[in-house]
Scaffold this active site. Structure first.
Site, PDB file in Angstrom:
ATOM      1  N   ASP A   1      -4.538  13.000   0.399  1.00  0.00           N
ATOM      2  CA  ASP A   1      -3.354  12.205   0.116  1.00  0.00           C
ATOM      3  C   ASP A   1      -2.159  12.898   0.789  1.00  0.00           C
ATOM      4  O   ASP A   1      -2.206  14.092   1.091  1.00  0.00           O
ATOM      5  CB  ASP A   1      -3.158  12.132  -1.402  1.00  0.00           C
ATOM      6  CG  ASP A   1      -1.816  11.560  -1.795  1.00  0.00           C
ATOM      7  OD1 ASP A   1      -1.493  10.455  -1.337  1.00  0.00           O
ATOM      8  OD2 ASP A   1      -1.086  12.237  -2.542  1.00  0.00           O
ATOM      9  N   MET A   2      -1.095  12.171   1.018  1.00  0.00           N
ATOM     10  CA  MET A   2       0.072  12.755   1.690  1.00  0.00           C
ATOM     11  C   MET A   2       1.188  13.134   0.714  1.00  0.00           C
ATOM     12  O   MET A   2       1.418  14.304   0.451  1.00  0.00           O
ATOM     13  CB  MET A   2       0.577  11.793   2.774  1.00  0.00           C
ATOM     14  CG  MET A   2      -0.365  11.740   3.982  1.00  0.00           C
ATOM     15  SD  MET A   2       0.146  10.572   5.255  1.00  0.00           S
ATOM     16  CE  MET A   2       1.780  11.202   5.644  1.00  0.00           C
ATOM     17  N   ASP A   3       1.882  12.139   0.152  1.00  0.00           N
ATOM     18  CA  ASP A   3       3.034  12.440  -0.704  1.00  0.00           C
ATOM     19  C   ASP A   3       2.593  13.112  -1.999  1.00  0.00           C
ATOM     20  O   ASP A   3       1.728  12.608  -2.716  1.00  0.00           O
ATOM     21  CB  ASP A   3       3.805  11.151  -1.003  1.00  0.00           C
ATOM     22  CG  ASP A   3       4.429  10.579   0.260  1.00  0.00           C
ATOM     23  OD1 ASP A   3       5.477  11.078   0.674  1.00  0.00           O
ATOM     24  OD2 ASP A   3       3.829   9.647   0.843  1.00  0.00           O
TER      25      ASP A   3
ATOM     26  N   THR B   1      -3.846   7.777   2.461  1.00  0.00           N
ATOM     27  CA  THR B   1      -2.493   7.627   1.942  1.00  0.00           C
ATOM     28  C   THR B   1      -2.154   6.193   1.545  1.00  0.00           C
ATOM     29  O   THR B   1      -2.760   5.244   2.044  1.00  0.00           O
ATOM     30  CB  THR B   1      -1.477   8.124   3.004  1.00  0.00           C
ATOM     31  OG1 THR B   1      -0.149   7.967   2.517  1.00  0.00           O
ATOM     32  CG2 THR B   1      -1.617   7.359   4.332  1.00  0.00           C
ATOM     33  N   GLY B   2      -1.196   6.074   0.649  1.00  0.00           N
ATOM     34  CA  GLY B   2      -0.636   4.765   0.336  1.00  0.00           C
ATOM     35  C   GLY B   2       0.349   4.303   1.390  1.00  0.00           C
ATOM     36  O   GLY B   2       0.717   3.135   1.434  1.00  0.00           O
TER      37      GLY B   2
ATOM     38  N   LYS C   1      -8.725   4.052  -2.282  1.00  0.00           N
ATOM     39  CA  LYS C   1      -9.035   5.183  -1.401  1.00  0.00           C
ATOM     40  C   LYS C   1     -10.519   5.555  -1.455  1.00  0.00           C
ATOM     41  O   LYS C   1     -11.057   6.077  -0.479  1.00  0.00           O
ATOM     42  CB  LYS C   1      -8.154   6.379  -1.754  1.00  0.00           C
ATOM     43  CG  LYS C   1      -6.682   6.145  -1.423  1.00  0.00           C
ATOM     44  CD  LYS C   1      -5.853   7.390  -1.693  1.00  0.00           C
ATOM     45  CE  LYS C   1      -4.374   7.142  -1.421  1.00  0.00           C
ATOM     46  NZ  LYS C   1      -3.572   8.366  -1.600  1.00  0.00           N
TER      47      LYS C   1
ATOM     48  N   ASP D   1      -2.716  13.321  -6.164  1.00  0.00           N
ATOM     49  CA  ASP D   1      -1.839  13.619  -7.307  1.00  0.00           C
ATOM     50  C   ASP D   1      -1.511  12.404  -8.171  1.00  0.00           C
ATOM     51  O   ASP D   1      -0.919  12.552  -9.230  1.00  0.00           O
ATOM     52  CB  ASP D   1      -0.529  14.240  -6.822  1.00  0.00           C
ATOM     53  CG  ASP D   1       0.362  13.239  -6.096  1.00  0.00           C
ATOM     54  OD1 ASP D   1       1.536  13.113  -6.462  1.00  0.00           O
ATOM     55  OD2 ASP D   1      -0.123  12.561  -5.174  1.00  0.00           O
ATOM     56  N   SER D   2      -1.872  11.186  -7.716  1.00  0.00           N
ATOM     57  CA  SER D   2      -1.438   9.985  -8.441  1.00  0.00           C
ATOM     58  C   SER D   2      -2.600   9.050  -8.736  1.00  0.00           C
ATOM     59  O   SER D   2      -3.729   9.288  -8.293  1.00  0.00           O
ATOM     60  CB  SER D   2      -0.367   9.246  -7.628  1.00  0.00           C
ATOM     61  OG  SER D   2       0.781  10.054  -7.475  1.00  0.00           O
TER      62      SER D   2
ATOM     63  N   ASN E   1      -3.335   6.277  -7.524  1.00  0.00           N
ATOM     64  CA  ASN E   1      -3.990   5.694  -6.353  1.00  0.00           C
ATOM     65  C   ASN E   1      -4.994   6.662  -5.709  1.00  0.00           C
ATOM     66  O   ASN E   1      -5.701   6.292  -4.776  1.00  0.00           O
ATOM     67  CB  ASN E   1      -2.973   5.179  -5.319  1.00  0.00           C
ATOM     68  CG  ASN E   1      -2.114   6.261  -4.708  1.00  0.00           C
ATOM     69  OD1 ASN E   1      -2.079   7.397  -5.180  1.00  0.00           O
ATOM     70  ND2 ASN E   1      -1.401   5.912  -3.653  1.00  0.00           N
TER      71      ASN E   1
END
Length: 249
Positions: free
Chosen positions: A11-13, A45-46, A174, A197-198, A200
C-alpha cells in the site's frame, strides 16, 4: 536459497509513504535489496494510476501494479492488463448522496479525477468510472452513507482513512488484484506478503501468505494481520523485508 515469499505488495499512503508523502531512504534501500534478491515489488494502492506511477518510477519498479483498490491491474507501468468499471447509474446515485449529505466526494475515471470543484454532470455518461469516495469527519453522516451504499448492493465498500469511504465494484479489492498479479507472475498467494494500514488493505492482508499491518494501521487491520510492524514513519516495511523476506545472511 529459494525465497519463501516472492511478491511484496505495498500500500502507499500510510504504508510505503511517510506522513510527508515521501519514501524514506531506509525503506527505499531495503526495497531495492529485496528486488535484487528476486522479490517482485508491487504497488497496491487506492490511488489512481497517475498518482501512483511516479513512486514506482522512483523505486525503479517494472513489475505489475494495482491501482484504484484493484479496479485497475497493470502488467507493467503503462501497460494495462485488466480494468473493472462502476456502472454510470451507480456513480450518479453516489454523487446524489454526496449532495444530499453535503460531504466532500471524489471520483476516479480513466479520463481523470473529479471532486465537487471540477465535477461536470455531462461527463457522467462519457467517462469510464473506476472508483468513488467520500470524506467526512462526522461519524453519524458517514454511518448513514454506509447504510445507503449497502442497500444499493453490488459494491465493495472500504476506506483508506477512518474518515472516508471508498467504493469499488463488488468483489474488486486489493486481494483480487494480488491474485491477478500472481497469475501474471506464475506464483502462489501463499508466496505473497501484503502490507497496509486501512480497511482497503484488509482483504489483501487476510489473503496473503503473510499479512502485515503497519504500526499506524487501523485497529481492525492490526487485529487481522499475521504481523504488526513499525509505523510508516519508522520504516516498518524495511523491518519486514529484513526479518521476514530476505534470507538471513
Amino acid at each position: 536459497m529459494e525465497l519463501k515469499y516472492k511478491l511484496l505488495a505495498l500500500d502507499m499512503d500510510g504504508t510505503l509513504l511517510t506522513d510527508q508523502h515521501d519514501i524514506s531512504p531506509e525503506t527505499e534501500r531495503w526495497i531495492r535489496k529485496a528486488m535484487q534478491a528476486g522479490v517482485h515489488v508491487c504497488l497496491s494502492t487506492g490511488r489512481g494510476f497517475d498518482e501512483a506511477v511516479p513512486f514506482g518510477e522512483k523505486l525503479g519498479l517494472n513489475t505489475p501494479m494495482i491501482t484504484a483498490n484493484g479496479s485497475e491491474i497493470w502488467r507493467s507501468p503503462y501497460e494495462l492488463y485488466h480494468r473493472d468499471l462502476l456502472d454510470k447509474a451507480v456513480i450518479a446515485r453516489m454523487h446524489g448522496l454526496a449532495q444530499r449529505y453535503g460531504v466532500w466526494f471524489w471520483a476516479y475515471s480513466v479520463e481523470g479525477s473529479y471532486n465537487e470543484k471540477n465535477w461536470d454532470p455531462a461527463l457522467l455518461d462519457v467517462n469510464q468510472w473506476v472508483k468513488f469516495g467520500y470524506h467526512t469527519e462526522d461519524d453519524d453522516i458517514r454511518h448513514k452513507l454506509m447504510m445507503e451504499l449497502q442497500t444499493m448492493g453490488g459494491l465493495e465498500i472500504t476506506n483508506s482513512s477512518p474518515y472516508n469511504l471508498e467504493i469499488n465494484p463488488a468483489g474488486v479489492n486489493k486481494a483480487s488484484g494480488i491474485r491477478t498479479v500472481c497469475e501474471l507472475l506464475g506464483i502462489q498467494m501463499s508466496e505473497t506478503v501484503a502490507v497496509g494500514d486501512s480497511l482497503n488493505d484488509l482483504a489483501a492482508i487476510q489473503a496473503a501468505g503473510l499479512g502485515v499491518a503497519m504500526g499506524n494501521a487501523q485497529l481492525a487491520v492490526q487485529e487481522n494481520a499475521d504481523v504488526v510492524t513499525a509505523s510508516n514513519n519508522d520504516d516498518g516495511i524495511a523491518w519486514i523485508i529484513r526479518d521476514y523476506i530476505l534470507p538471513k545472511e
